[in-house]
Design a protein around this motif. Structure first.
Motif, PDB file in Angstrom:
ATOM      1  N   SER A  79      62.035  74.379   5.698  1.00  0.00           N
ATOM      2  CA  SER A  79      63.146  73.379   5.746  1.00  0.00           C
ATOM      3  C   SER A  79      63.953  73.579   7.414  1.00  0.00           C
ATOM      4  CB  SER A  79      64.252  74.193   4.876  1.00  0.00           C
ATOM      5  OG  SER A  79      63.759  73.864   3.520  1.00  0.00           O
ATOM      6  N   HIS A  96      62.832  71.674   1.595  1.00  0.00           N
ATOM      7  CA  HIS A  96      61.607  71.748   1.147  1.00  0.00           C
ATOM      8  C   HIS A  96      61.780  73.122   0.356  1.00  0.00           C
ATOM      9  CE1 HIS A  96      59.645  68.412   3.130  1.00  0.00           C
ATOM     10  NE2 HIS A  96      60.085  68.640   4.567  1.00  0.00           N
ATOM     11  N   GLY A  97      60.970  72.928  -0.576  1.00  0.00           N
ATOM     12  CA  GLY A  97      60.694  74.131  -1.315  1.00  0.00           C
ATOM     13  C   GLY A  97      61.490  74.243  -2.596  1.00  0.00           C
ATOM     14  N   ILE A  98      61.328  75.106  -3.290  1.00  0.00           N
ATOM     15  CA  ILE A  98      62.330  75.342  -4.896  1.00  0.00           C
ATOM     16  C   ILE A  98      63.604  76.114  -4.492  1.00  0.00           C
ATOM     17  CG2 ILE A  98      60.412  75.043  -6.022  1.00  0.00           C
ATOM     18  CD1 ILE A  98      60.423  77.997  -6.385  1.00  0.00           C
ATOM     19  N   HIS A  99      63.833  76.437  -3.228  1.00  0.00           N
ATOM     20  CA  HIS A  99      64.848  77.509  -3.130  1.00  0.00           C
ATOM     21  C   HIS A  99      66.187  76.710  -3.329  1.00  0.00           C
ATOM     22  CE1 HIS A  99      62.385  80.539  -1.374  1.00  0.00           C
ATOM     23  NE2 HIS A  99      61.678  79.647  -0.765  1.00  0.00           N
ATOM     24  N   SER A 101      67.003  74.804  -5.474  1.00  0.00           N
ATOM     25  CA  SER A 101      67.650  74.377  -6.893  1.00  0.00           C
ATOM     26  C   SER A 101      68.567  75.150  -7.171  1.00  0.00           C
ATOM     27  CB  SER A 101      66.387  74.388  -8.005  1.00  0.00           C
ATOM     28  OG  SER A 101      65.620  75.728  -7.681  1.00  0.00           O
ATOM     29  N   THR A 102      68.589  76.487  -6.607  1.00  0.00           N
ATOM     30  CA  THR A 102      69.793  77.438  -6.992  1.00  0.00           C
ATOM     31  C   THR A 102      70.526  77.751  -5.722  1.00  0.00           C
ATOM     32  OG1 THR A 102      68.127  79.346  -6.680  1.00  0.00           O
ATOM     33  CG2 THR A 102      68.299  78.488  -9.166  1.00  0.00           C
ATOM     34  N   LYS A 310      72.417  75.366 -13.512  1.00  0.00           N
ATOM     35  CA  LYS A 310      72.463  74.197 -12.994  1.00  0.00           C
ATOM     36  C   LYS A 310      73.633  74.289 -11.873  1.00  0.00           C
ATOM     37  CE  LYS A 310      73.642  69.357 -14.237  1.00  0.00           C
ATOM     38  NZ  LYS A 310      74.167  68.326 -15.185  1.00  0.00           N
ATOM     39  N   LYS A 311      72.993  73.942 -10.916  1.00  0.00           N
ATOM     40  CA  LYS A 311      73.978  74.135  -9.297  1.00  0.00           C
ATOM     41  C   LYS A 311      74.970  73.385  -9.430  1.00  0.00           C
ATOM     42  CE  LYS A 311      72.091  72.721  -5.622  1.00  0.00           C
ATOM     43  NZ  LYS A 311      71.373  72.647  -4.424  1.00  0.00           N
TER      44      LYS A 311
END
Length: 325
Positions: A79, A96-99, A101-102, A310-311
């Motif tokens: 990112s 980019h990535g799953i970071h 999401s939280t 859920k953010k």
């Protein structure tokens, strides 16, 4: 002295045949201390730690096609962001990535369009601890507002510079938004364990917060039979107490069996502070007063990895952390 040692011979004596008492005594007599070199084994040598085998070795004339392919694939998964020292946030331009999401939150920021009109748009921003954590993991390339190099990416022409190093990120971001080195170490440790960590106090109005805790204890509801017979039993007990009470000098308020005063009601009328299980003496102190004098402030909300998070609407935290040095 042994006779075998006095006579010259071409064959050297074995190590176990040579007495060591004389050497120890002589060294002790001469130096007056122990021989510390015998504590360390001679076979012990420092060994460099191994972190795994590489898929390829670097070449002097440049990388191979495999090297370029792996580097390009790694760059696509990283990112990009811009650190704004003015308001202590990192604007994530390419995520980019799953970071995310939280991590991160959506913040409205004003901008001027091509026609010169002032508008407001929402963008993904990171707090200082989130940005340092991603930079340390190698998941984020972050440029400072006045030192950026994104000319190779679409939409970032005209910028120059190199990404911030980890040392520069520490120097720039530690100390901003009430973030200390101790708090960041706690944050990074919990994140590496898989927990979701957010701020307990909103740093701005756009930061999503969980609902407040319901500290009021619900009173147990009595059954219908208890609600009907409880007043009747109370009246019968009072009547029995009036007709059976005798006079006692130790209780002068009980004048006769026909006139009786309850001590509990008298003390209750004299009480100027509420008491009992339903009325606690520890009243909640306003947050503004706690922030002014107490160092034990809740700084992080922590969620278990198994907790649905859920953010935009975080639930009640599983734990709350106070960081004290």
């Amino acid at each position: 002295m042994d006779d075998s040692l006095e006579q010259p011979s071409l064959i050297a004596p074995k190590a176990d045949e040579v007495p060591l008492e004389d050497d120890d005594q002589s060294s002790g007599d001469e130096d007056g201390a122990l021989d510390w070199t015998k504590l360390i084994p001679t076979v012990a040598r420092p060994v460099m730690p191994k972190r795994g085998e590489k898929e390829f070795e670097p070449r002097a004339n440049g990388g191979t096609n495999l090297q370029l392919y792996i580097l390009n694939r790694a760059r696509k998964g990283i990112s990009y962001g811009i650190w704004y020292p003015g308001f202590g946030r990192t604007h994530v331009t390419v995520a980019h990535g799953i970071h995310f999401s939280t991590m991160g939150h959506s913040a409205p920021r004003p901008f001027v369009d091509e026609n010169g009109a002032s508008k407001t748009h929402k963008r993904l921003e990171l707090l200082p601890e989130e940005a340092i954590y991603l930079i340390e993991r190698g998941a984020l390339f972050c440029w400072k507002e006045c030192n950026m190099d994104l000319s190779s990416l679409q939409g970032f022409e005209g910028f120059a510079g190199v990404p911030m190093s980890v040392q520069q990120a520490y120097a720039e971001m530690i100390g901003r938004e009430n973030l200390t080195l101790d708090k960041f170490q706690v944050y990074a440790y919990l994140r590496r364990l898989g927990y979701v960590v957010t701020r307990a106090e909103a740093p701005n109005d756009s930061y999503p917060m969980p609902p407040p805790f319901d500290l009021s204890k619900p009173k147990p509801k009595a059954s219908l039979i208890c609600r009907i017979f409880l007043p009747i039993s109370y009246i019968l007990s009072r009547a029995r107490r009036v007709f059976t009470r005798s006079f006692s000098w130790w209780k002068p308020l009980c004048l006769s069996r026909w006139l009786y005063h309850d001590y509990a009601s008298i003390y209750r009328s004299l009480r100027f502070m509420s008491a009992g299980h339903d009325n606690t003496l520890n009243r909640p102190v306003p947050t503004t007063l706690v922030a002014s004098y107490s160092p034990y402030r809740i700084f992080f909300n922590v969620y278990k990895p198994s907790t649905p998070f859920k953010k935009t609407a975080p639930p009640l935290p599983d734990f709350q952390v106070v960081v004290v040095k």
